[in-house]
Design a protein around this motif. Structure first.
Motif, PDB file in Angstrom:
ATOM      1  N   TYR A  38       0.847  -1.205   0.000  1.00 51.95           N
ATOM      2  CA  TYR A  38       0.000   0.000   0.000  1.00 51.95           C
ATOM      3  C   TYR A  38       0.876   1.247   0.000  1.00 51.95           C
ATOM      4  N   ARG A  59       8.529  10.468   8.419  1.00 53.68           N
ATOM      5  CA  ARG A  59       9.612  10.092   7.508  1.00 53.68           C
ATOM      6  C   ARG A  59      10.711  11.152   7.497  1.00 53.68           C
ATOM      7  N   ASN A  63      14.688  11.723   2.638  1.00 49.39           N
ATOM      8  CA  ASN A  63      14.399  10.470   1.939  1.00 49.39           C
ATOM      9  C   ASN A  63      13.352  10.723   0.849  1.00 49.39           C
ATOM     10  N   PRO A  64      13.776  10.745  -0.431  1.00 48.16           N
ATOM     11  CA  PRO A  64      12.855  11.131  -1.508  1.00 48.16           C
ATOM     12  C   PRO A  64      11.759  10.098  -1.756  1.00 48.16           C
ATOM     13  N   LEU A  65      10.707  10.546  -2.436  1.00 44.85           N
ATOM     14  CA  LEU A  65       9.527   9.711  -2.683  1.00 44.85           C
ATOM     15  C   LEU A  65       9.475   9.272  -4.141  1.00 44.85           C
ATOM     16  N   HIS A  68       4.124   8.339  -8.735  1.00 45.60           N
ATOM     17  CA  HIS A  68       3.352   7.297  -9.419  1.00 45.60           C
ATOM     18  C   HIS A  68       2.533   7.925 -10.538  1.00 45.60           C
ATOM     19  N   VAL A 101      14.818   5.624 -11.655  1.00 42.80           N
ATOM     20  CA  VAL A 101      15.433   6.883 -11.224  1.00 42.80           C
ATOM     21  C   VAL A 101      16.020   7.551 -12.455  1.00 42.80           C
ATOM     22  N   ALA A 142       4.114   8.751  -3.565  1.00 46.44           N
ATOM     23  CA  ALA A 142       3.636   7.755  -2.602  1.00 46.44           C
ATOM     24  C   ALA A 142       4.751   6.853  -2.099  1.00 46.44           C
ATOM     25  N   SER A 144       5.614   3.826   0.866  1.00 44.32           N
ATOM     26  CA  SER A 144       4.811   2.799   1.500  1.00 44.32           C
ATOM     27  C   SER A 144       4.032   3.429   2.658  1.00 44.32           C
ATOM     28  N   VAL A 184      14.075  -0.611  -7.365  1.00 41.94           N
ATOM     29  CA  VAL A 184      14.459   0.752  -7.761  1.00 41.94           C
ATOM     30  C   VAL A 184      15.714   0.651  -8.610  1.00 41.94           C
ATOM     31  N   PRO A 228      18.809   7.213  -0.854  1.00 37.31           N
ATOM     32  CA  PRO A 228      18.857   7.703   0.530  1.00 37.31           C
ATOM     33  C   PRO A 228      18.094   6.813   1.516  1.00 37.31           C
ATOM     34  N   MET A 230      17.796   3.717   1.733  1.00 35.07           N
ATOM     35  CA  MET A 230      18.372   2.420   2.062  1.00 35.07           C
ATOM     36  C   MET A 230      19.256   2.475   3.308  1.00 35.07           C
TER      37      MET A 230
HETATM   38  O1  TXA Z   1       6.623  -0.627  -4.334  1.00 34.19           O
HETATM   39  C1  TXA Z   1       6.927   0.526  -4.044  1.00 34.19           C
HETATM   40  O2  TXA Z   1       7.892   1.107  -4.580  1.00 34.19           O
HETATM   41  C2  TXA Z   1       6.073   1.254  -3.012  1.00 34.19           C
HETATM   42  C3  TXA Z   1       4.673   1.445  -3.588  1.00 34.19           C
HETATM   43  C4  TXA Z   1       3.795   2.257  -2.689  1.00 34.19           C
HETATM   44  O3  TXA Z   1       4.778   2.025  -4.858  1.00 34.19           O
HETATM   45  N1  TXA Z   1       6.659   2.492  -2.634  1.00 34.19           N
HETATM   46  C5  TXA Z   1       7.792   2.552  -1.891  1.00 34.19           C
HETATM   47  O4  TXA Z   1       8.195   3.841  -1.563  1.00 34.19           O
HETATM   48  O5  TXA Z   1       8.394   1.589  -1.506  1.00 34.19           O
HETATM   49  P1  TXA Z   1       9.252   4.163  -0.426  1.00 34.19           P
HETATM   50  O6  TXA Z   1       9.217   5.632  -0.287  1.00 34.19           O
HETATM   51  O7  TXA Z   1       8.963   3.361   0.760  1.00 34.19           O
HETATM   52  O8  TXA Z   1      10.624   3.792  -1.059  1.00 34.19           O
HETATM   53  C6  TXA Z   1      11.195   4.584  -2.101  1.00 34.19           C
HETATM   54  C7  TXA Z   1      12.659   4.282  -2.240  1.00 34.19           C
HETATM   55  C8  TXA Z   1      13.452   4.821  -1.066  1.00 34.19           C
HETATM   56  O9  TXA Z   1      14.470   3.889  -0.740  1.00 34.19           O
HETATM   57  C9  TXA Z   1      14.021   6.119  -1.631  1.00 34.19           C
HETATM   58  O10 TXA Z   1      15.211   6.521  -0.988  1.00 34.19           O
HETATM   59  C10 TXA Z   1      14.269   5.744  -3.079  1.00 34.19           C
HETATM   60  O11 TXA Z   1      13.150   4.939  -3.417  1.00 34.19           O
HETATM   61  N2  TXA Z   1      14.307   6.921  -3.955  1.00 34.19           N
HETATM   62  C11 TXA Z   1      13.328   7.801  -4.219  1.00 34.19           C
HETATM   63  N3  TXA Z   1      13.754   8.767  -5.051  1.00 34.19           N
HETATM   64  C12 TXA Z   1      15.038   8.500  -5.335  1.00 34.19           C
HETATM   65  C13 TXA Z   1      16.048   9.128  -6.142  1.00 34.19           C
HETATM   66  N4  TXA Z   1      15.788  10.251  -6.817  1.00 34.19           N
HETATM   67  N5  TXA Z   1      17.275   8.571  -6.184  1.00 34.19           N
HETATM   68  C14 TXA Z   1      17.534   7.431  -5.504  1.00 34.19           C
HETATM   69  N6  TXA Z   1      16.618   6.782  -4.730  1.00 34.19           N
HETATM   70  C15 TXA Z   1      15.398   7.305  -4.639  1.00 34.19           C
END
Ligand code: TXA
Ligand code: MG
Length: 339
Positions: A38, A59, A63-65, A68, A101, A142, A144, A184, A228, A230
């Protein structure tokens, strides 16, 4: 607001989807199912709305998002020109559990990318997510939909437990499919780099684009991760988890020893291993690695403080989806032991 879409007629769900889209367009946060976990959504072009996500989850701001979008056309609107291999990946794996990315063109709010010049974009493969994104026609940021640090939600009840009272609504689409987050992949260089293993495996990616690298930080804790997110503590169950590499017999000896010290032991293992173990509480995760992935987060949330003192989880082979399973387990674990 809790819209149940699992057990309802089409007209009602259509209305729920429209209400949810309206809330998102008006700057509120709404949780919705994807095929992985979710997500907690907000308008990615609205900085104040995105700030609401960080606040609801607790959060860290750096930590970027993930943005979607419903389709490739909308993805292209958020990024600079795509190199040919990115197009091949998009055509092969979207919609699906792969996050790209890419160099950002600045369309999304600054706090979506936490000030980075790149943006993470994904096209989820879930009917509710697809419908919602189509109705909104805006990119939805979005992460998690869990409190930061906890296991990601794979049913609406997990979101409710973590975020009830902090968000505008939950679209309940039943259990998610994959059960672990998307892969990712950094596509800003000539050779793509996996920053987070997930629903699409390295093997699957290599079939389409040839060589794919793993971020060295995934194997070596001393390396600075390029993603970031991770670096943070993640997926933590309520009680300490020991990840154990060893035979069923070795694990049983460990259980016996710890029980003699007075500890109550919870077990996470494949069906095959679970069948031969004796402990205080045993959760068989599944027969196949895909099943194990799908059931992992629910299982991590099942063990409660006061019921068991430690969780012992067997280690799995790090290939295919097992790479993502082990990545999450290593982060969830307080220790990783080899017998
Ligand atoms: O399955 C998924 O990806 C789920 C569903 C909801 O789509 N979303 C998810 O988002 O897992 P979140 O925020 O929990 O994880 C996003 C990951 C994080 O490790 C964040 O650091 C990385 O993606 N991330 C986001 N933007 C980035 C960027 N510009 N460069 C490197 N890593 C990035
Ligand atoms: Mg997360």
């Amino acid at each position: 607001k809790h819209w149940n879409l699992t057990n309802t007629d089409k007209t009602y769900s259509k209305q729920a989807m429209q209400e949810a889209a309206e809330l998102l367009k008006n700057g509120y946060t709404v949780a919705f199912p994807t095929e992985t976990v979710y997500g907690l959504g907000a308008d990615a072009t609205n900085e104040a709305a995105v700030a609401g996500i960080f606040q609801a989850k607790g959060r860290p701001q750096d930590n970027p998002l993930i943005a979607h979008v419903a389709n490739k056309q909308q993805l292209i609107q958020l990024v600079m020109e795509l190199s040919p291999y990115v197009e091949n990946l998009i055509d092969a794996f979207t919609p699906g559990p792969l996050t790209f990315v890419l160099p950002s063109n600045g369309t999304c709010a600054r706090n979506v990318t936490a000030g980075l010049s790149t943006i993470a974009v994904r096209i989820p493969d879930h009917p509710v997510a697809q419908q919602l994104l189509t109705n909104c026609a805006i990119p939805i940021a979005a992460p998690s939909a869990n409190i930061s640090g906890k296991p990601s939600p794979t049913v609406a009840g997990h979101v409710w437990n973590d975020l009830n009272g902090r968000i505008a609504g939950i679209l309940d689409g039943g259990p998610t499919g994959v059960g672990l987050e998307s892969t990712v992949i950094d596509c800003t260089q000539e050779i793509p780099v996996i920053l987070r293993p997930g629903g699409v495996t390295k093997e699957q990616l290599e079939e389409v684009v040839g060589t794919v690298m793993m971020d060295p930080a995934l194997a070596d804790q001393k390396e600075q991760p390029k993603s970031p997110g991770m670096k943070y503590t993640h997926y933590s169950p309520e009680v300490p988890l020991w990840l154990v590499d060893g035979s069923a017999q070795g694990i049983q000896e460990m259980i016996n020893q710890e029980q003699k010290r007075g500890l109550r032991i919870g077990i996470l293992a494949s069906v095959k291993t679970a069948r031969v173990l004796k402990a205080d509480e045993i959760i068989p995760l599944g027969e196949t690695m895909r099943e194990i992935a799908a059931n992992l987060y629910e299982a991590l949330r099942t063990f409660k403080q006061g019921e068991v003192d430690i969780i012992i989880c067997e280690a799995f082979p790090e290939e295919g989806i097992g790479q993502a399973v082990m990545n999450r387990l290593k982060k969830a674990a307080s220790t990783h032991l080899t017998l």
